[in-house]
Design an enzyme around this catalytic site. Structure first.
Site: not given
Length: 239
Positions: A185, A82
């Site tokens: 991110c 993820g």
């Protein structure tokens, strides 16, 4: 109290350790299906420079092209964890817990918060106040000061049959310039930092490992014992 095998893999290329994680994961799944006891693992490693993009990440967050990657000697992998894009490199402590959450708690939110707590307690040993940022996995500093928020540890996991892989990346003395070529991110307008930058001095990564392992034992109510002397043999036999 659960037992976890620690393997300090030293400095290794990302792909090799990714394959090793996958191998351990599949071993644990097969053992679980046959009700055969199988140990949990905590792998600690430093990687050669590499950008990794999570399975649902956006390639636009890689800000340089393939030619520039090659010129800078940086690898790139789109992987099955993820999260979005991050960087791994020398003097960054990367941890890959291969845990069967049936031995702890079958709750991925709890697992991620527990990993964050390990890092918060670890950097607390250096006088830093690690924090969580709402909706953003990982460990941050100064989350309540607009424009001062900075990330010191990124996280991204995969879980299959409640067995985990991938994990966290704590910036110790890593060269932060590498983060200039990505949107870390996928989060805009927030900085990345390191223990070295915050403390103004080089920090022993081995010392950080020792502190982190103790905090991991505390948070996960586990006993961790080292297989570091055999890790090269184990990884070479497996891959």
């Amino acid at each position: 109290m659960q037992e976890i095998i620690l393997q300090d893999l030293g400095h290794r290329p990302f792909k090799r350790v990714w394959d090793y994680q996958e191998n351990l994961l599949q071993q644990k799944i097969k053992a679980k299906q046959s009700n055969t006891p199988q140990p949990d693992y905590l792998l600690l490693v430093e990687h050669d420079p590499v950008y990794t993009l999570g399975k649902n990440g956006k390639e636009k967050n890689l800000l340089i092209n393939e030619q520039s990657l090659a010129e800078k000697g940086i690898e790139f992998y789109h992987i099955n964890r993820g999260g979005d894009i991050t960087f791994h490199g020398p003097q960054q402590l990367v941890g890959y817990p291969i845990l069967d959450l049936d031995n702890y708690k079958t709750d991925l939110g709890w697992y991620l918060r527990s990993l964050e707590e390990v890092i918060i307690l670890t950097i607390g040993e250096y006088g830093l106040k690690g924090e969580r940022s709402k909706g953003e996995t990982g460990v941050w500093l100064d989350t309540n000061i607009k424009g001062r928020e900075r990330k010191i540890c990124a996280m991204g996991i995969r879980c299959s049959r409640w067995i985990t892989m991938h994990g966290f990346a704590l910036n110790v003395n890593v060269d932060l310039d590498y983060f200039n070529f990505i949107t870390p991110c996928g989060i805009q307008n927030k900085e990345v930092t390191s223990l070295q930058k915050e403390l103004g001095e080089t920090i022993s990564i081995n010392e950080v490992k020792e502190k982190l392992v103790k905090k991991f034992e505390l948070v996960f109510d586990a006993t961790i014992f080292s297989k570091s002397n055999n890790s090269s043999t184990l990884i070479n036999q497996t891959l």
